[in-house]
Design a protein around this motif. Structure first.
Motif, short mmCIF file in Angstrom:
data_model
loop_
_atom_site.label_atom_id
_atom_site.label_comp_id
_atom_site.label_asym_id
_atom_site.label_seq_id
_atom_site.Cartn_x
_atom_site.Cartn_y
_atom_site.Cartn_z
N ALA A 107 -7.85 14.22 2.03
CA ALA A 107 -7.18 13.11 1.36
C ALA A 107 -7.62 13.01 -0.08
CB ALA A 107 -7.48 11.79 2.07
N PRO A 157 -8.22 7.53 -3.84
CA PRO A 157 -7.97 6.70 -5.02
C PRO A 157 -9.29 6.38 -5.70
CG PRO A 157 -6.89 5.79 -3.05
CD PRO A 157 -7.84 6.84 -2.59
N MET A 206 -4.14 11.49 -7.14
CA MET A 206 -4.22 10.13 -6.60
C MET A 206 -5.41 9.38 -7.17
SD MET A 206 -2.96 7.83 -4.53
CE MET A 206 -1.78 8.75 -3.55
N GLY A 248 -1.89 12.02 0.76
CA GLY A 248 -2.34 10.66 0.55
C GLY A 248 -2.27 9.79 1.78
N ASN A 284 -5.23 7.96 3.59
CA ASN A 284 -5.86 6.81 2.97
C ASN A 284 -5.57 5.53 3.73
OD1 ASN A 284 -7.32 7.65 0.47
ND2 ASN A 284 -5.33 8.52 -0.06
N SER A 327 4.78 7.85 -1.11
CA SER A 327 4.93 8.66 -2.32
C SER A 327 5.84 7.98 -3.33
CB SER A 327 5.49 10.05 -1.97
OG SER A 327 4.58 10.78 -1.17
N ILE A 377 0.77 5.53 -7.12
CA ILE A 377 -0.62 5.07 -7.07
C ILE A 377 -0.72 3.54 -7.00
CG2 ILE A 377 -2.80 4.99 -8.36
CD1 ILE A 377 -2.07 7.84 -9.38
N MET A 399 -0.07 2.56 -3.44
CA MET A 399 -1.19 2.89 -2.55
C MET A 399 -2.31 1.86 -2.69
SD MET A 399 -2.51 4.95 -0.28
CE MET A 399 -1.62 6.51 -0.37
#
Length: 318
Positions: free
Chosen positions: A10, A13, A47, A219, A222, A262, A266, A269
């Motif tokens: 992953a 972030p 990310m 991602g 996460n 996606s 960011i 997320m």
């Protein structure tokens, strides 16, 4: 300890405070949350807002992850770190920094500013690989590299010239390219390290595994680490009709969540992790945090809701 091993990774972030300083404690907690599910970390990748980070911040993030993993009993878990840069010199420095800080491999995206040709890219990667103390992976992601889409021939040519180029992440999402790379004998290589062809999205993991992928960098873990690990483990089983049906069902669940997350980027997320784990939703300028409307749209998305429900079911079983 192996520098690379098959599985799900992953891109973590980078968590910020309101003043855009890094919240290292939150970063360490998130790293361990994923490690507990078997998910390996990628530090300072796309990310992780790597392009917004200073050199010392990159180093400290890797150190933070390594210390947290070691102290929590995950000393054998490898760390991959982003090391791409617009100059070869800077990328080499990032690779050396990553090795010193505790990373086991580096992921290097092409420098996309000038729209470089194959000769430039070949020189870029072979030079970095020669000077990097740890294995280098090519990161093919045209959307964030000025449209550069490295061909399988170019990737294999670089790997043949530079044994320390140990694999690639294909965020171009080409199963055909992945198959050509993963199944190549790479006869010019002199190292015993297998060439790792990794899916750049989890939404083509199942077909990717069939043609030789060693895993995926995605991602989705996460916010749904147990579900992604379940899919990986299911993909390792013999593909009987029953297992294939089960894998396809789970793959669709994860793929739909991947598409939804996606599209939110960011900021989305960060908003989702704020909702789930209380992580701070701040980003570093020029990015802007997700609006309340955008955050609510993502959290209430049927694909996100479905995977989170499945994640809860897995958590209740263990």
């Amino acid at each position: 300890m192996p520098s690379l091993r098959p599985g799900i990774l992953a891109p973590l972030p980078c968590f910020f405070n309101a003043d855009e300083t890094i919240n290292y404690d939150q970063f360490a907690k998130h790293t361990l949350r994923l490690a507990a599910a078997g998910i390996m970390p990628v530090v300072s990748g796309s990310m992780g807002e790597a392009i917004h980070l200073e050199r010392e911040e990159r180093i400290q993030l890797i150190k933070t992850a390594r210390i947290a993993l070691d102290q929590a009993g995950f000393a054998s878990m490898p760390i991959m770190a982003g090391a791409g840069a617009l100059s070869t010199r800077q990328a080499v420095q990032y690779a050396k920094d990553a090795a010193s800080a505790g990373a086991d491999s580096v992921l290097v995206i092409p420098p996309g500013y000038y729209g470089l040709g194959e000769a430039n890219l070949e020189a870029y990667y072979t030079s970095i690989a020669k000077q990097s103390p740890i294995p280098v992976l090519i990161y093919n992601f045209p959307a964030v590299a000025g449209g550069i889409d490295m061909s399988s021939d170019l990737i294999l040519r670089i790997a043949g010239k530079a044994p320390n180029v140990a694999g690639c992440k294909l965020t171009c999402a080409s199963v055909a390219k992945l198959a050509r790379v993963a199944q190549s004998p790479l006869s010019p290589r002199t190292t015993g390290i297998p060439f790792f062809a990794l899916c750049g999205f989890i939404d083509f993991l199942l077909p990717g595994i069939i043609v030789g992928a060693q895993g995926a960098i995605t991602g989705v873990p996460n916010f749904a680490p147990k579900t992604c690990q379940e899919l990986w483990e299911l993909c390792q089983k013999q593909m009987t009709p029953e297992n294939l049906t089960q894998a396809n069902k789970l793959h669709l669940l994860v793929s739909n969540a991947d598409a939804a997350a996606s599209s939110a980027g960011i900021p989305g997320m960060k908003a989702l992790l704020h909702y789930l784990e209380g992580c701070e939703p701040y980003v570093r300028s020029p990015l802007l945090p997700a609006s309340a409307i955008a955050a609510e749209k993502l959290i209430s998305d049927p694909a996100i809701f479905s995977i989170l429900e499945h994640e809860k079911q897995l958590s209740s079983r263990r």
